[in-house]
Design a protein around this motif. Structure first.
Motif, mmCIF file in Angstrom:
data_model
loop_
_atom_site.group_PDB
_atom_site.id
_atom_site.type_symbol
_atom_site.label_atom_id
_atom_site.label_comp_id
_atom_site.label_asym_id
_atom_site.label_seq_id
_atom_site.Cartn_x
_atom_site.Cartn_y
_atom_site.Cartn_z
ATOM 1 N N LEU A 91 0.797 -1.225 0.000
ATOM 2 C CA LEU A 91 0.000 0.000 0.000
ATOM 3 C C LEU A 91 0.830 1.275 0.000
ATOM 4 C CD1 LEU A 91 -2.996 -0.868 2.346
ATOM 5 C CD2 LEU A 91 -2.848 -1.014 -0.139
ATOM 6 N N ILE A 159 -7.170 -4.484 -4.188
ATOM 7 C CA ILE A 159 -6.243 -3.346 -4.077
ATOM 8 C C ILE A 159 -6.120 -2.630 -5.422
ATOM 9 C CG2 ILE A 159 -3.812 -2.712 -3.729
ATOM 10 C CD1 ILE A 159 -3.752 -5.008 -1.585
ATOM 11 N N THR A 174 -7.987 4.432 2.239
ATOM 12 C CA THR A 174 -6.780 3.599 2.258
ATOM 13 C C THR A 174 -6.677 2.832 3.569
ATOM 14 O OG1 THR A 174 -5.637 5.161 0.793
ATOM 15 C CG2 THR A 174 -4.264 3.614 2.018
ATOM 16 N N ARG A 178 -6.765 -1.164 3.976
ATOM 17 C CA ARG A 178 -5.677 -1.841 4.697
ATOM 18 C C ARG A 178 -6.245 -2.799 5.736
ATOM 19 N NH1 ARG A 178 -2.729 -0.540 9.673
ATOM 20 N NH2 ARG A 178 -0.525 -1.081 9.455
#
Length: 198
Positions: A91, A159, A174, A178
């Protein structure tokens, strides 16, 4: 100019031409002939240097994106890692890449290419699911490499889909992504058969 230098120059020109065309027109609309013409190369140059259009796109994406992960991967130690470390490893660069206009286009190309070519022949280890699967199987108790591969397939699909959207992901989005991916990858292996669907 020596033949090896000429070959490297042609290869670079093909990658640059392909990048420009693919980012503006998309994978499906760009032909090998158009790439060769834009690079000022022989019509057979893509096949000579890469073997196929798919292999050229793999080389392009690896060339442009691998440097973003190089430092993180060089420091990464699977022996002391947790699932959250693996997810952050993905990420962090995606967040940076997605915030840049050309980087965002690279992510969109990557997402579309992976969705349409799930069996593409990636050459760099961290672009291949098997490497990620082996590490996850070491970290999560009871998860074998096959299960880890299925989990990563779903995780990477999610993702890529999120980062390839029309706008960059917010910090909150985000963080939620995650947490969701970490939870999905960390779930202990199922010990009993899944219930049958009716």
């Amino acid at each position: 100019m020596p033949a090896s230098t000429r070959s490297a120059t042609t290869r670079t020109a093909l990658l640059t031409a392909a990048e420009s065309l693919l980012l503006t027109d998309g994978y499906e609309q760009v032909s090998v002939r158009a790439i060769c013409a834009a690079a000022g190369a022989n019509p057979a140059a893509v096949h000579y240097h890469f073997g196929s259009k798919d292999a050229l796109v793999v080389a392009l994406l690896e060339d442009r994106m691998a440097p973003r992960w190089a430092e993180l991967l060089d420091r990464f130690d699977p022996a002391s890692a947790q699932v959250v470390d693996l997810v952050d490893l993905i990420l962090e660069p995606f967040t940076t890449i997605g915030s840049e206009p050309v980087g965002h286009l690279h992510l969109r190309l990557l997402a579309r290419f992976v969705a349409a070519h799930p069996d593409a022949e990636w050459t760099r280890p961290w672009f291949r699911l098997d490497r990620w699967s082996q590490v996850l199987a070491q970290i999560v108790d009871g998860v074998d490499v096959g299960d880890a591969r299925r989990r990563w397939g779903l995780a990477f699909g999610l993702i890529l889909e999120q980062f390839a959207g029309d706008a960059p992901l917010s910090s909150a989005a985000t963080a939620a992504l995650r947490d969701f991916v970490v939870a999905g990858l960390s779930t202990p292996a199922r010990t009993s058969p899944a219930p049958e669907e009716s």
